[in-house]
Enzyme design. Sequence first.
Site, mmCIF file in Angstrom:
data_model
loop_
_atom_site.group_PDB
_atom_site.id
_atom_site.type_symbol
_atom_site.label_atom_id
_atom_site.label_comp_id
_atom_site.label_asym_id
_atom_site.label_seq_id
_atom_site.Cartn_x
_atom_site.Cartn_y
_atom_site.Cartn_z
ATOM 1 C CB ILE A 143 27.714 44.150 38.715
ATOM 2 C CG1 ILE A 143 28.391 43.210 39.718
ATOM 3 C CG2 ILE A 143 26.821 43.339 37.795
ATOM 4 C CD1 ILE A 143 27.389 42.505 40.650
ATOM 5 C CD GLU A 146 27.141 37.411 47.405
ATOM 6 O OE1 GLU A 146 27.139 36.209 47.711
ATOM 7 O OE2 GLU A 146 26.192 37.966 46.826
ATOM 8 C CE LYS A 164 38.277 28.460 48.541
ATOM 9 N NZ LYS A 164 38.205 27.502 49.640
ATOM 10 N N GLY A 165 35.093 32.728 45.286
ATOM 11 C CA GLY A 165 34.453 34.037 45.276
ATOM 12 C C GLY A 165 34.949 34.892 46.418
ATOM 13 N NE ARG A 192 46.405 30.588 41.302
ATOM 14 C CZ ARG A 192 46.727 29.496 40.611
ATOM 15 N NH1 ARG A 192 45.952 29.095 39.626
ATOM 16 N NH2 ARG A 192 47.795 28.794 40.915
ATOM 17 C CG LEU A 212 41.035 34.832 39.798
ATOM 18 C CD1 LEU A 212 39.718 34.772 39.045
ATOM 19 C CD2 LEU A 212 41.976 33.730 39.322
ATOM 20 C CG ASN A 213 43.414 42.291 39.577
ATOM 21 O OD1 ASN A 213 43.908 42.931 40.505
ATOM 22 N ND2 ASN A 213 43.254 42.820 38.375
ATOM 23 C CD GLN A 235 33.797 43.063 44.053
ATOM 24 O OE1 GLN A 235 32.803 42.453 44.401
ATOM 25 N NE2 GLN A 235 33.728 44.240 43.473
HETATM 26 MO MO1 MOS Z 1 24.020 38.507 44.593
HETATM 27 S S1 MOS Z 1 22.869 39.092 46.167
HETATM 28 O O1 MOS Z 1 23.514 36.929 44.247
HETATM 29 O O2 MOS Z 1 23.995 39.608 43.330
#
Ligand code: MOS
Length: 755
Positions: A491, A715, A711-712, A638, A640-641, A648
């Site tokens: 996305i 957000e 991890k993410g 970690r 990743l890039n 992000q």
């Molecule tokens: Mo997110 S708000 O779960 O795309």
Amino acid sequence: MKFDSPATTNPIDQLKVVGQPVDRIDGPLKTTGTAPYAYDRYDVVPNQAYGYVLGSAIAKGRIAGMDLAAAKAAPGVITIVTAQNAGKLAKGDLNTAKLLGGPEIQHYHQAVAVVVAETFEQARAAAMLIRVNYSAAKGSFDLDAVKDKAVSADVFNAAGETSVGNFTAAFPAAPVQLDATYSTAHESHSMLEPHATVAAWDGDRLTLWTSNQMIAWAVSDMAKTLGMPKEKIRVMSPYIGGGFGAKLFLRSDALMAALAARAARRPVKVALQRALIPNNTVHRSATIQRLRIGATRDGQITAIGHESWSGNLPGGGLEAGAVQTRALYAGANRITSNRLATLDLPEANAMRAPNEAPGLAVLEIAMDEMAEKLAMDPIEFRIRNDTQVVPDFPGKPASSDPQSKKPEQKEKQNSTPPFSKRQLVQCFQVGAKQFGWDKRNPKPGQVRDGRWLIGMGVASAFRDNLVTKSAARVRLDRNGNVTVETDMTDIGTGSYTIIAQTAAEMMGVPLNKVNVRLGDSSFPASCGSGGQWGGNSSTSGVYAACMKLREAVAQKAGLNATDAVFADGQIRSGQTSIPLADLAGSRGLVAEDMIEFGDLDKRYQQSTFGAHFVEVGVDAATGETRVRRMLAVCAAGRILNPKTARSQVIGAMTMGVGAALMEELAVDTRHGFFVNHDLALYEVPVHADIPHQEVIFLDETDPISSPMKAKGVGELGICGIAAAVANAVYNATGVRVRDYPITLDKLIGKMQSMA
Ligand code: MOS
């Protein structure tokens, strides 16, 4: 592959490709305008007609009658679909309102008709000729007015209300206290690419080229809505111009295109016009939040209470502003409460860091206010109240995982789990040094630069790391090329790139030998893009599939996969070294697998952390706020890039500046709609609003999270940033604004030091 014990050393740890700042693979396609987005798909099927969606002109009530005669007679019109002739439609599992309204109307701009014509202009012109006779009912549109009727609602799969110790006794007993109420605004996702779909039927089979974050959910919800088997639906969404949560679930473009194509007996394309999107689709609910914090004079929090109210249509979920307060700071006595009021505004749903973004926007102002009352540095106050265990753990950690809308077991856990990694304090320490925090004057309104009042602010960033099963297929061909197929979406986040990096690392081939194919429901089902779980979970699925492919290659070579090394396009073991291309054979080798996560996310609290630093200038005469410098220090497993991860974070920081200073869907509380429903009046930050941004990632690998140890991060960056801006504005001006967005009318006339 089941991931149920912490990762040990594995091929990803080589970090030859993973962890490198590789350019976006899809970058050239996007920057040259050649990436085919849904509405651009003229190539996929001939004879496409155009659909134009008409939205309801009332927020609540009924359609008493519709006169389609003039529209049907208009030039180029092929057909018009309404609830009257659409056939039987069920509501999808994941939508709160029906995607085609009538006769009941649930919200303003709910789709009531789609007009199909030879050209877009003809469809639009004909839509204007439809006469709808509405019978409007009274609705409820003002969160403030209905707040007292709000009820406690579960936060996905965690309880809405929690209590630990005795807050009621501890708060009034605290020597230093804060009790303040704040608000955040209704916000619109406002992604660049509008919701759009091309639909085509082939007999009883339906194909959709669309823009959607979660391919498998789109298939199953469309199947349910149309009452047809999932196997007869194919959804493709290889390029997506942003989603931010608005494209997690099917929207009216997809259903209207499918219905229109069936009625017109030819392919139909539908894009929601920008001015329809904020009321037709979804938004982030406004919140009202009350914070009470009690502390000892030396800054130890003894009581913390966070109550949050939001609104939604009947059956919708809540924006749970108080959830992250269960886990961010220590304190023996605590309550959280998340309540939901019924509103007849359009559907509220997930928007980037649902819950945490508005929650931290408020909690982190309260922390700043409390630090001031204590005459403590706000960083020192946060460090003093750091915790390495979750102080209030009501069950599975509250998450924004929309999958858990499907009922899941709620389990009360008595022990407080440790964080798998928590480097919040380190984030502040590194950031303070880098940003020059010691130059901040703690007394507000003291620093001038010409007409600008200068201030600095900080806030914590905190967002859970969710993990979700994800599958992939990898193929090695006789030229030594590796192709990855998974229905994962990109996305704008960099999925193509990090998936290619993962496969290249695992198979020991250069990046240009890897081909990644995404966003097609005919590929193995992935975790999809949402809740910042996509990067870690989808690459873990690719890792699992590559492990199987390594075994297949080793077996073909007569080698043991565990001892073998995959490098330079070869498999090596002992004295043996064989090119992968030779082993693939003419038919190639294919492997498919899925990563499935055990209970490590229950035994450990997996979260990502950060510290935001912001410097603003506020015009002493006009109250105009300009952000001058921003720094985020993140600890998110970690990376990743580093290049895509940085993008992000700066994107999320930018979005947070919007929430802090600009973004607000203004409600017409008489008629129940968002008035500023286009990009002329709904303001978002543009380049000129955003100065130098810096992002530092702390060195971190988290073997609890996945074999990728990542991890993410998508957000995390929006969490807390609005408060860092608000705190900087306070430091600059001495004006404490508790209602977002901080527009100049809330500052002007109140500043201590006027021009
Ligand atoms: Mo997110 S708000 O779960 O795309």
